[in-house]
Each structure stands twice: as C-alpha cells, then as structure tokens.
Design a protein around this motif. Structure first.
Motif, PDB file in Angstrom:
ATOM      1  N   ASP A  46       0.805  -1.218   0.000  1.00 49.79           N
ATOM      2  CA  ASP A  46       0.000   0.000   0.000  1.00 49.79           C
ATOM      3  C   ASP A  46       0.849   1.285   0.000  1.00 49.79           C
ATOM      4  O   ASP A  46       0.494   2.284  -0.621  1.00 49.79           O
ATOM      5  CB  ASP A  46      -0.924  -0.025   1.225  1.00 49.79           C
ATOM      6  CG  ASP A  46      -1.859   1.151   1.205  1.00 49.79           C
ATOM      7  OD1 ASP A  46      -2.483   1.375   0.140  1.00 49.79           O
ATOM      8  OD2 ASP A  46      -1.932   1.877   2.209  1.00 49.79           O
ATOM      9  N   GLY A  47       1.986   1.248   0.687  1.00 54.47           N
ATOM     10  CA  GLY A  47       2.856   2.437   0.771  1.00 54.47           C
ATOM     11  C   GLY A  47       3.399   2.868  -0.571  1.00 54.47           C
ATOM     12  O   GLY A  47       3.801   4.018  -0.749  1.00 54.47           O
ATOM     13  N   PHE A  48       3.401   1.966  -1.539  1.00 56.84           N
ATOM     14  CA  PHE A  48       3.875   2.295  -2.893  1.00 56.84           C
ATOM     15  C   PHE A  48       2.721   2.431  -3.889  1.00 56.84           C
ATOM     16  O   PHE A  48       2.700   3.339  -4.708  1.00 56.84           O
ATOM     17  CB  PHE A  48       4.802   1.171  -3.422  1.00 56.84           C
ATOM     18  CG  PHE A  48       6.140   1.096  -2.751  1.00 56.84           C
ATOM     19  CD1 PHE A  48       7.162   1.964  -3.108  1.00 56.84           C
ATOM     20  CD2 PHE A  48       6.395   0.145  -1.770  1.00 56.84           C
ATOM     21  CE1 PHE A  48       8.410   1.897  -2.495  1.00 56.84           C
ATOM     22  CE2 PHE A  48       7.639   0.064  -1.154  1.00 56.84           C
ATOM     23  CZ  PHE A  48       8.652   0.947  -1.514  1.00 56.84           C
ATOM     24  N   ASP A  49       1.787   1.463  -3.834  1.00 64.10           N
ATOM     25  CA  ASP A  49       0.892   1.258  -4.980  1.00 64.10           C
ATOM     26  C   ASP A  49      -0.042   2.427  -5.286  1.00 64.10           C
ATOM     27  O   ASP A  49      -0.357   2.671  -6.450  1.00 64.10           O
ATOM     28  CB  ASP A  49       0.096  -0.033  -4.794  1.00 64.10           C
ATOM     29  CG  ASP A  49       0.995  -1.268  -4.989  1.00 64.10           C
ATOM     30  OD1 ASP A  49       2.178  -1.060  -5.364  1.00 64.10           O
ATOM     31  OD2 ASP A  49       0.547  -2.391  -4.752  1.00 64.10           O
ATOM     32  N   TYR A  50      -0.491   3.178  -4.237  1.00 65.30           N
ATOM     33  CA  TYR A  50      -1.426   4.278  -4.515  1.00 65.30           C
ATOM     34  C   TYR A  50      -0.751   5.388  -5.311  1.00 65.30           C
ATOM     35  O   TYR A  50      -1.401   6.176  -5.992  1.00 65.30           O
ATOM     36  CB  TYR A  50      -2.028   4.829  -3.208  1.00 65.30           C
ATOM     37  CG  TYR A  50      -1.085   5.677  -2.404  1.00 65.30           C
ATOM     38  CD1 TYR A  50      -0.105   5.099  -1.590  1.00 65.30           C
ATOM     39  CD2 TYR A  50      -1.144   7.070  -2.453  1.00 65.30           C
ATOM     40  CE1 TYR A  50       0.773   5.875  -0.848  1.00 65.30           C
ATOM     41  CE2 TYR A  50      -0.273   7.858  -1.718  1.00 65.30           C
ATOM     42  CZ  TYR A  50       0.682   7.244  -0.916  1.00 65.30           C
ATOM     43  OH  TYR A  50       1.551   8.023  -0.191  1.00 65.30           O
ATOM     44  N   LEU A  51       0.573   5.460  -5.264  1.00 64.94           N
ATOM     45  CA  LEU A  51       1.295   6.533  -5.956  1.00 64.94           C
ATOM     46  C   LEU A  51       1.452   6.249  -7.454  1.00 64.94           C
ATOM     47  O   LEU A  51       1.569   7.177  -8.266  1.00 64.94           O
ATOM     48  CB  LEU A  51       2.684   6.721  -5.337  1.00 64.94           C
ATOM     49  CG  LEU A  51       2.707   7.241  -3.890  1.00 64.94           C
ATOM     50  CD1 LEU A  51       4.110   7.106  -3.293  1.00 64.94           C
ATOM     51  CD2 LEU A  51       2.263   8.709  -3.833  1.00 64.94           C
TER      52      LEU A  51
END
Ligand code: PA5
Length: 460
Positions: A356-361
């Motif tokens: 999640d810490g990467f994918d939304y970006l």
C-alpha cells in the motif's frame, strides 16, 4: 506571463481574528496602501530610486547582449566575485534558469556555468579555483562601492590566478560592474582596461538584479535578458496602478503590513515549492531583511522595526521546519511560492508491488504529489490558525522570474512607505565594515581600531 497572489488564508474567516485580517481591517488599510504607492512614486519621479525603470533600459540590454555574443564560446565558466546584492541576484537567476546546485547539467563553452565567490572562506575559494580552468574562465567582479573588502580580496586572488596563467591577456577576461563615479574598482578597471558596466547611483545593491549586476552574468550564461526585462517591465506597469486587484505588489504589501503590525507576525517564511526558486528565496531574504530592518523611522524616532525573513523549501522542509510552524509560537506568516507548470513532468511508475505504501502513488505525477503536499501544508497551517498566502507563477522562465523580482522589489518599497522608514539605506551594516577595515589595517580607520580595542577590553 501570469503571477497571482492568493491572500485567502490571511483572513480572519480562515485563521481567526487573533491571527487573520477582518474586512474592516483591510478596508481601513487601503487608503494607507494608496498613499504608500503615491509617496513612492513621488520619490521615484524625483530620481531618488531607479529600480522601477531598469527593465526599460534597451541600450544597456543591447550592449550586454553584444558583449556576451562577442565572448561566447571562449569560456565555460563565469566566475562572479561579489557579495550581498552584488551576488544574490546572480545566484537566483542561475538557480532558476540553469538549475539548482548540485544538479545542474554539465557545463561547456556552449553552456557555461556560474561560480559565485561571495564569501572569503579560504577552503571555499581554494576549492572553487581548483574547479575552474583560468583559460576557460571569464571573471565578473561586481561591487557598487568599489571597495567591499570581501570582493576586493577575492578579486585580487582571482586576478593573480588569471595573470599567472595567461599573463597580459588577463585584462581582456575581466568585466567590472561598479559605480561610474567612485570607488577603487573603477580606478583599477580604467587603468587595466577592463570592459566595464556601471550601476546607477540611485539603484541599491539588493534592488540591482535587473541592472548590469544581474544582467551581465545572466547574459553570459545564456539567460535571455530581453525576456527577463520584458516580464519585469510588465510588472512595473502593474505596480504603478492604484487598483489593488491588478497590483499584486501593493496588495501583498498591504496584507503583509497588516498581518505583521496588527497580528504581530514578526517572521515571514518564504516557502517556495520549487528547487528552481530556492536561490530566489535567498535573494528575497536579503531584500526584506536589509530593506525593512531599521532602527529609526523617517522622523528620526527609534522604532527598531523589522520582520525576519526565513527561507524554507517545500516539500523538503515539511520534514524539518513544519513541526515548529504548526506548534511553535504563532509569530509567523507563510508565503508559499507555487509553480503551476513544471519544465517537464515526471510520472511515478505503476509498480504494483502489492504494498500500500507504494501502490497508490503509481501512475500519478510528481507534480501532483508536490501540489498535494503544498495544499495539505497550507490547509494544516490555516486550520491551526497560522496565516499563509500563496504566490503562483505559471512557470519558471525568464519573463516570470523578471516579473517576480520586480513584484518583490515594489512590495518592499511600498512596505517601507507603510512603515515610514527608509527601505533603501543599510546603516546597520556599516559599523561591522568599519571594524573590519580597522582590524585589517586599512589606512584612515584608526578611530575604529580604538573603539574595537575598548570593546575587547570591556569583554575581558
Ligand atoms: O543591498 C546592498 O546595498 C548591499 O547588500 C550590498 O549589495 C553589499 O553590501 C555589497 O556592496 P558592494 O556592491 O558595494 O560591494
């Protein structure tokens, strides 16, 4: 060219009456703002101050362009020796147009770089000299007074470094920018035959970026000085109008004057969300500090007035300063500087890592992230009762930069009028200079040698 000023987060409706301005306070200040404009206009028309018309000097622009054209290709480095107003504008221009240090592109004789010697730190000077080749360096020495110790000392070192390498040709590789009628730099420039440009007497150092002080180095590193001056000239026109809607220099001066004096915000944070405007923030810091930090008003009464300017970089300083800005003393006003259009956008790749810490970006642009970070910081400050405003530049190019410089110079001049102080002198730096001359053994400064000795005796 478009630069706008958004003062909504300076209003009481957003940050409360203790920290923000009411409509009545704004209405009450308008007459003073118009009077400030008229007062400054009178002084300008009397010839006291020359910065407003600098961008209209077509002859100078042509002369500088011709010099740059003649020398083009013969150097890969322009070494500026100057300090304060004789250096910061060059840095602001270089950072905005060639890129922030240390990520500027490679330099070559087609794309020369700027090295600014604005300090006398021996390690810095030695390091700079090691990084330059005397055969490929053009030297620009800038000092309005023609006698500033830091600049004269630095110049003597660079002049000898050049002469050791190229002998008598050194003079043809030096350009002096100084006063026409005074100072030892002018004397030396004439004696040794340097190409020389003059700084008008009615233009002070920190208001001189659009004189030969900024234009000569800028033209040499390939900045389009015609466009720079075109943007500035458009701002000059706007800055003389009494309509606060179209005169952002006056509107900003009014809002900042009220916030500073009525709401006791004694610190202003210039908060560019652009690495390219970082040099400009340091240029602004000098303009605001030296112009508006004064012991006396124009009647001679002691006022010890001043608003401390701080430079912060978004988003970097969100992780360094914003804790203080949010929870520390509510004594600051924040001026965000926003660039609408990046030179080139960059997308964050869709990595689909299942994290999640990467994918939304993924798939969003860095510009969107920068914008979200800034809007979030503005909102966080405003909802905590911390007044802030936003200047938006459509892009960072010559026209916008010229206009932005000119906007801030007019704003500073208007602020001087509103505070009833002389924004164009700098008596406060004189005593330190005189002590330095005495300590370095300059002839004629014995009085200050004695005064310095008294100070040391007292200190024990
Ligand atoms: O704004 C100013 O007047 C000062 O900061 C000067 O620019 C600075 O002191 C350097 O002066 P000079 O150009 O005479 O070397």
């Amino acid at each position: 060219m478009s630069i706008s000023f958004d003062p909504r987060n300076l209003l009481a409706s957003m940050v409360g009456e203790d920290n923000g301005l009411t409509q009545a306070e704004l209405d009450g200040g308008k007459a003073a703002a118009i009077a400030a404009l008229k007062g400054f206009r009178v002084s300008f028309e009397e010839g006291k101050y020359g910065f407003p018309d600098l961008p209209l000097n077509k002859n100078l622009i042509q002369e500088i362009e011709a010099t740059a054209k003649k020398l083009a290709g013969s150097f890969d480095t322009v070494c500026v020796i100057g300090i304060g107003g004789s250096a910061l504008g060059c840095w602001a221009l270089d950072c905005a147009m060639r890129g922030p240090h240390p990520v500027q592109g490679a330099h070559s004789s087609k794309k020369p770089r700027l090295v600014i010697l604005d300090n006398v730190d021996p390690d810095f000077i030695n390091h700079a000299l090691d990084s330059m080749s005397p055969k490929k360096t053009l030297v620009v020495v800038i000092a309005k007074s023609g006698s500033t110790a830091e600049t004269m000392g630095g110049f003597l070192i660079v002049r000898e470094w050049l002469m050791d390498a190229i002998g008598k040709k050194a003079a043809s590789r030096i350009i002096a920018v100084t006063s026409e009628a005074r100072g030892d730099l002018k004397v030396l420039a004439t004696k040794e035959g340097y190409t020389t440009f003059h700084i008008p007497e009615n233009v002070g150092g920190r208001f001189s970026v659009l004189s030969a002080v900024g234009l000569v180095p800028a033209a040499l590193i390939g900045v389009n000085i015609k466009k720079l001056c075109r943007g500035a000239a458009a701002m000059t026109e706007a800055a003389w109008t009494e309509d606060l809607e179209s005169n952002i220099a006056l509107s900003s001066a009014l809002h900042h004057w009220l916030i500073w004096t009525l709401k006791k915000k004694s610190i202003q944070v210039a908060f560019p969300y652009s690495n390219f405007l970082w040099g400009t923030a340091f240029w602004f810091r000098q303009l605001w500090a030296e112009s508006l930090g004064k012991a006396k008003d124009r009647t001679g009464a002691i006022v010890n007035v001043g608003q401390t300017p701080i430079a912060a970089l978004g988003t970097t300083d969100q992780h360094s300063q914003v804790q203080l800005y949010m929870e520390g003393p509510n004594d600051k006003v924040y001026s965000f500087w926003v660039v609408e259009k990046a030179k080139k956008q960059i997308k964050i790749p869709k990595a689909k890592l299942g994290l999640d810490g990467f994918d939304y970006l993924g798939g969003q642009s860095m510009g969107k992230l920068l914008d979200a970070e800034r809007r979030a910081t503005e909102a966080a400050l405003a909802t905590s009762g911390r007044p802030n405003c936003t200047f938006t530049l459509e892009r960072v190019d010559e026209e916008h930069l010229g206009a932005f410089f000119q906007m801030m110079e007019f704003e500073t001049a208007f602020m001087g009028e509103l505070l009833n102080i002389d924004a164009f002198d700098q008596e406060g730096v004189e005593l330190g200079k005189k002590f330095t001359y005495a300590l370095m053994g300059r002839a004629g400064w014995d009085e200050f040698k004695d005064r310095f000795a008294d100070y040391e005796k007292k200190r024990g």
